[in-house]
Design a protein around this motif. Structure first.
Motif, PDB file in Angstrom:
ATOM      1  N   THR A 157       0.849  -1.179   0.000  1.00 11.43           N
ATOM      2  CA  THR A 157       0.000   0.000   0.000  1.00 11.43           C
ATOM      3  C   THR A 157       0.891   1.236   0.000  1.00 11.43           C
ATOM      4  O   THR A 157       1.749   1.382   0.864  1.00 11.43           O
ATOM      5  N   THR A 162       1.249   5.415   0.092  1.00 11.06           N
ATOM      6  CA  THR A 162       0.492   6.477   0.752  1.00 11.06           C
ATOM      7  C   THR A 162       1.176   7.822   0.540  1.00 11.06           C
ATOM      8  O   THR A 162       2.196   7.923  -0.140  1.00 11.06           O
ATOM      9  N   THR A 163       0.619   8.826   1.192  1.00 14.19           N
ATOM     10  CA  THR A 163       1.280  10.131   1.167  1.00 14.19           C
ATOM     11  C   THR A 163       2.649  10.069   1.857  1.00 14.19           C
ATOM     12  O   THR A 163       3.477  10.953   1.643  1.00 14.19           O
ATOM     13  N   PRO A 171      -2.389   7.832  -3.629  1.00 19.93           N
ATOM     14  CA  PRO A 171      -2.103   7.448  -2.241  1.00 19.93           C
ATOM     15  C   PRO A 171      -3.257   6.605  -1.694  1.00 19.93           C
ATOM     16  O   PRO A 171      -4.430   6.958  -1.871  1.00 19.93           O
ATOM     17  N   GLY A 172      -2.925   5.489  -1.074  1.00 18.92           N
ATOM     18  CA  GLY A 172      -3.931   4.572  -0.559  1.00 18.92           C
ATOM     19  C   GLY A 172      -4.076   3.318  -1.412  1.00 18.92           C
ATOM     20  O   GLY A 172      -4.617   2.311  -0.950  1.00 18.92           O
ATOM     21  N   THR A 231      -3.047  -0.118  -3.303  1.00 21.86           N
ATOM     22  CA  THR A 231      -2.169  -1.250  -3.017  1.00 21.86           C
ATOM     23  C   THR A 231      -1.705  -1.853  -4.335  1.00 21.86           C
ATOM     24  O   THR A 231      -2.531  -2.202  -5.183  1.00 21.86           O
ATOM     25  N   THR A 253       0.523   7.184   8.233  1.00 24.42           N
ATOM     26  CA  THR A 253       1.144   6.487   7.111  1.00 24.42           C
ATOM     27  C   THR A 253       2.536   7.052   6.815  1.00 24.42           C
ATOM     28  O   THR A 253       3.331   6.392   6.150  1.00 24.42           O
ATOM     29  N   ASP A 303      -2.675  -3.097   2.776  1.00 23.84           N
ATOM     30  CA  ASP A 303      -4.045  -3.071   3.305  1.00 23.84           C
ATOM     31  C   ASP A 303      -4.864  -4.237   2.738  1.00 23.84           C
ATOM     32  O   ASP A 303      -5.668  -4.844   3.453  1.00 23.84           O
TER      33      ASP A 303
END
Lengths: 342, 342, 342
Positions: free
Chosen positions: A26, A28-29, A100-101, A103, B29, B49
């Protein structure tokens, strides 16, 4: 006894094999911030949600090369742990933005094998795809590597060499959904030059240099979960030096190219690439670009520009010697398509 | 005049004291990405995730050791600023996952004191708990440190030595709510070995090595808001070297243990731990594990495995000399419970 | 031919010019985590959402100096790429908190120019404002720099020297909406000292030291998208050293000042600042503060304290020689207003 993966050897690959790579990730920012800390990345579309929205995207996507590194990193334990050399890239296309977020996971298909005449190694071609949590492909590319044989007595496989395009046809480039450069803010982006201002054959010296540190290239390489030992273990090579992941040089050169190509916002295609010489901590990396081609796209206000991006420890504009061999200062010769405002 | 905290000295501790540690910390994160940049962490449950959801969790939690480091860091100004040595850990349990967005704080109870015969220092035992923003305990552990006396004329306190379990009973391990390994994807996790494939007494050489950099261990140690001077100030020791936070070595070794223990996804208990020798920048850290015990759990598809994790600059499988003293190359000897798919 | 920005020279500035700086930047919890990894920052309001909520804010804002660095970084290509020296700051005020997810951009107005008598350079004053995605100003400050002339034959402009306040009047400080320190938890914040405990003239030695690494200052400087070559390119100076961005020293000193000023939670005003001597990797930075002034504010439980923050490689409390020149060990002399619980 051993439960430790030794990686695949040349004789373990056969055309048609499908490899589902391990360890989805995953992003992300946090990865986004680290990318900006590790590289002098300034392309506005990848820096600002507000700028991205003004260009028709829902938010600022993860840098295209960060997505590439994550996918590439997943392939290392299966493809290049016993690689002698990373030989080339082709037919690379970014297919969907990574937000971002998301996977990411990766799959590769073996599309070619050719044992070397010395019988000790061979070349393996794989086509790799990165997919997001919805199984939407986010990018794909072919790379080929030279891999050691584990069992020298294993018979040579039938040679299969894939038929690869010399460059991605611009009509096959995928434009991110909604991308619209008709209201593009050149002042906010940092440079006034639009697609029409670049001429095929033009050379751009990106001027700035960055001296490379061990801590930085290791953090980057780990962030992409690339496990190749030579990048981390100073005892691995006889000279006590850690070889820098080629992708670190790619991202460094791309970020440096902001200065002169600030509006080449999106990387859409990877035509070819050569890691001409190894890079080590202490090297000061500079970059220059050559405009190779230009093409229209179907998206409003968006043109495609084909660029040669060269990372070098030497001067801009020089690449090979009279024999056609890369000059010793040249680190990277990358051929890619970017998207710019018309 | 001084408003600067000098830290507590041995005579400042008494059994029964409750210390509410300063500076709560929201972890995000961002911390997660930095953890992956600083350590070659690849355990899928803490990387994806999507993988975590397939294992019954709502999302990928923060790495168990990151939660430990945050809680540990808060205790440093109150417990180990004047410590001569970090002597041991016991009765550690992870009680609740830490999710990005959680805010952690820490409390310690002094549970033992024993002045050394030299009258200049003593051993202090504390039981520390980390709590989240809802006051839910996320982990607890006992550690003991040797602390200098500030006032050598202070009388020796009555000796209180806590009765500590040699190991956490596996029935006391807390399994994260919902964790279910019955549909576990071994291919995506990176290795085929399940709980049943490991035998007590088995030694696993994790093969890979990482050469440690000053910038990396300082970034990690600051990220956990650990303020011990010796980690940051090269003028603090006569030899001009910065001592690396023992937790950096723990996380490095744990991450290296992926190679052979990729499916030991969750750390549930900390039985014991010794920082056998100091670690400095330039050291190349390797790791090996020994299977110490196995136990079933009440969660579907989940087994517990007790592991000795050794970080070393030397070879795998060797730990102590004939006199029972740690070999000089050994950096860490950690005894913990992990959760694996059956 | 060149599309590379050479930056502005002295003759390119004129009072009244408005410069809209390039590359807006979305800041996130990733930037926040990196700030905590790069500096030993522990002020509770910037560390914990829960603590911030207990103080009346909706969440923990980005560190005030991180916001400053992002805005400052945007001005570098337009203001200080050809700067010989960064001469001073004045009239700095933080106007609105910056939250993770905000997008920052920057604008500057040229408010003064004065050519040096040597005819080769001049001083330029700019007033810079940072704005968020809603065009709300988040901070503003004046800085002045000495900039080289590009064309030595360019005529000297009419001298305009702005009339700058020697310090921000405390009545002009902007308190973040909702900030309320009446229920302030001193134990959780880390120190018992409140506004009333500090006396004008008091010197606080912050005790701790941090030895600076190349990788860290470069990561910080890139994170703020500051492009000044001297920070990254070891070949740029004849001595092969990279000059450390002055803002790195500011943040390091401010973070070190936690030890003695843990409750000076918010930076509200920047009165003045001098980068007294250059800082290089390997330097061990320490910090001390002097209380310069105190003032009430209109917010409940909130007082303002004016502080001199000095970063030094030497001892605390000493600043200048008999001739009024900064001692060679002094790196930074910063004069700012902070907000503390009464």
């Amino acid at each position: 006894m051993t439960k430790t993966a030794a990686g695949r050897f040349f004789e373990d690959y056969a055309p048609g094999q499908l490899i589902r790579h391990a360890v989805p990730r995953t992003v992300t920012t946090g990865e986004r911030a680290l990318y900006h800390a590790l590289y002098p990345a300034r392309h506005a579309l990848m820096s600002s949600d507000a700028f991205a929205r003004a260009c028709g995207l829902p938010a600022s996507p993860l840098d295209d090369l960060a997505a590439f590194h994550v996918v590439f990193g997943k392939t290392v334990p299966d493809v290049s742990l016993n690689a002698v050399a990373n030989l080339g890239y082709a037919e690379g296309r970014w297919l969907h933005p990574v937000w971002p977020g998301d996977t990411l996971r990766a799959e590769s298909e073996v599309i070619g094998v050719k044992q070397n005449s010395n019988g000790k190694s061979g070349v393996v071609w794989v086509r790799t795809r990165g997919l997001n949590q919805d199984d939407v492909p986010v990018l794909e590319y072919v790379r080929w590597v030279m891999v050691r044989k584990g069992d020298l007595s294993a018979p040579a496989p039938e040679t299969v060499i894939p038929d690869l395009a010399p460059a991605v046809d611009p009509s096959a480039l995928v434009i991110p959904d909604g991308l619209d450069f008709t209201g593009y803010d050149f002042e906010l982006a940092g440079e006034p030059y639009r697609w029409g201002d670049y001429e095929v054959g033009e050379i751009i010296d990106h001027v700035d240099g960055v001296t490379i540190e061990e801590a930085e290239h290791m953090m980057a390489t780990r962030l992409w979960q690339n496990t190749a030992k030579v990048h981390f273990d100073a005892t691995h090579r006889p000279d006590g030096r850690r070889l820098i992941y080629g992708g670190h040089v790619i991202s460094m050169a791309r970020a440096l190219s902001f200065n002169g190509l600030a509006n080449a916002q999106v990387i859409a295609g990877l035509n070819a690439g050569a890691h001409a010489n190894p890079c080590f901590a202490g090297d000061t990396v500079r970059a220059w670009s050559e405009v190779l081609d230009k093409a229209p796209t179907s998206a409003p206000g968006v043109g495609a520009i084909r660029l040669r991006l060269v990372a070098t420890k030497g001067e801009a504009g020089v690449l090979k010697d009279d024999a056609g061999k890369y000059l010793p200062d040249v680190l990277l010769d990358l051929d890619y398509w970017a998207l710019m405002p018309l």
